[in-house]
Design an enzyme around this catalytic site. Structure first.
Site, short mmCIF file in Angstrom:
data_model
loop_
_atom_site.label_atom_id
_atom_site.label_comp_id
_atom_site.label_asym_id
_atom_site.label_seq_id
_atom_site.Cartn_x
_atom_site.Cartn_y
_atom_site.Cartn_z
N ARG A 188 0.44 -6.61 -10.28
CA ARG A 188 -0.79 -6.44 -9.43
C ARG A 188 -0.54 -7.33 -8.06
NH1 ARG A 188 -4.60 -7.22 -6.11
NH2 ARG A 188 -6.63 -6.95 -6.43
N GLU B 233 -11.52 0.58 -5.50
CA GLU B 233 -11.23 1.07 -6.72
C GLU B 233 -11.26 2.27 -6.88
OE1 GLU B 233 -10.48 -0.62 -9.24
OE2 GLU B 233 -10.70 -2.73 -8.64
N ARG C 177 -1.21 -8.66 -16.02
CA ARG C 177 -0.34 -7.86 -15.21
C ARG C 177 0.22 -9.15 -14.37
NH1 ARG C 177 -5.04 -4.53 -11.96
NH2 ARG C 177 -5.99 -6.65 -11.91
#
Length: 321
Positions: free
Chosen positions: A137, A145, A187
């Site tokens: 990330r 999104e 992440r």
């Protein structure tokens, strides 16, 4: 005035020394040869003139430069002219300051080399290094999104994903950690860098600069937050991406009016002409026996249901054997 010598035996009168009686200039020889001049003519005036002549003569002798420059006396008597030093203002060229080159823009922490395997969306990728794959990330920014199951696809989301893919898909990148290791989704939190061997590109920052992502601080990982804000300001000023005109929502299609279809009672299917308990087909009748079945050429028959015609006397599933 000619040469002058003192002679104690000469009768000299300076009042008459200028010329001879014939008008010719008088010389010392002429004066010396004139014994007839009277001593009485040597008057007081003559003495004054003689004294003056002596002073003038001495001054004339002193003006002749016959001084030995090697003697100490001459060094004192003849002052050597002192060279006058004239200060000339010479402009000294000002040295141009040496420009210290700014450090090359690039990661300031340790990095890990990795290969981009997949693009998830505008701020997330999957990389591989050390024989494993990791979700990464991007730190310091956020993109619309596109893959959140709880959220519809947001405006500029597909463009952000495409821009991210154009930058890093299949390429070698360098991952720089800030403070945190992973987020709540496990992440890796990283700054993602590209390089051509000379210059560096911070992918997180480039997406903000293109206007497909917005600056978003995630403390304590704030190393490059100031750069993100500058890039976002420039994108906003240039009306790029998210900061450009928002497209009007699509006009929904009109809902068609419902069509009322009248109910039609379906017709019953005709009854079968064959009894369902026998194969081959035996007609549906009140009763039937084996001679009738044999006369029809249907014997023997397989009994597959209730034996209403009592054709299977031994109950082996075959009638009229």
């Amino acid at each position: 005035m000619g040469a002058f010598r003192f002679c104690t035996g000469c009768q000299l009168d300076f009042d008459t020394i200028g010329t001879t009686p014939g008008g010719a200039p008088a010389t010392l020889a002429t004066v010396a040869a004139a014994p007839s001049l009277s001593r009485s003519r040597f008057s007081r005036r003559g003495l004054l003139v003689a004294g003056l002549a002596v002073v003038v003569g001495l001054a004339a002798l002193g003006s002749i430069d016959k001084t030995d420059t090697g003697s100490p006396t001459s060094a004192l008597a003849t002052p050597t002219p002192t060279a006058r030093v004239v200060a000339v203002a010479t402009a000294t060229p000002t040295a141009k300051p040496t420009l210290t080159p700014e450090p090359t823009f690039g990661p300031i922490g340790r990095t890990t080399e990795a290969t981009v395997v997949r693009i998830t969306d505008g701020d997330t990728i999957v990389v591989a290094y050390g024989g494993k794959e990791y979700k990464v990330r991007y730190i310091g920014m956020d993109s619309p999104e596109t893959v959140d199951p709880s959220s519809p696809i947001q405006w500029m989301g597909p463009q952000a994903t495409a821009a991210n893919a154009a930058l890093v898909a299949g390429k070698t990148v360098f991952l720089e950690k800030d403070v945190s290791e992973v987020d709540r989704f496990d992440r890796l939190l990283r700054y993602v860098w590209l390089t051509n061997g000379t210059a560096w590109i911070l992918v997180n920052l480039e997406l903000v600069r293109q206007g497909v992502a917005s600056a978003k601080s995630y403390p304590p990982d704030t190393k490059y937050d100031a750069l993100y804000l500058v890039a976002q300001t420039e994108a906003h000023r240039s009306a790029l991406g998210l900061w450009g005109p928002t497209p009007a929502p699509p006009t929904p299609a009109p809902t068609p009016e419902p069509v009322i279809v009248p109910f039609v009672e379906p017709e019953p299917e005709p009854a079968s002409k064959c009894h369902p308990s026998y194969d081959p087909c035996l007609p549906v009748v009140a009763d039937m026996n084996c001679p009738a079945v044999r006369a029809m050429g249907a014997a023997p028959v397989k009994v597959i249901g209730p034996d209403e015609y009592r054709l299977d006397s031994d109950h082996d599933g075959r009638g009229c054997e």
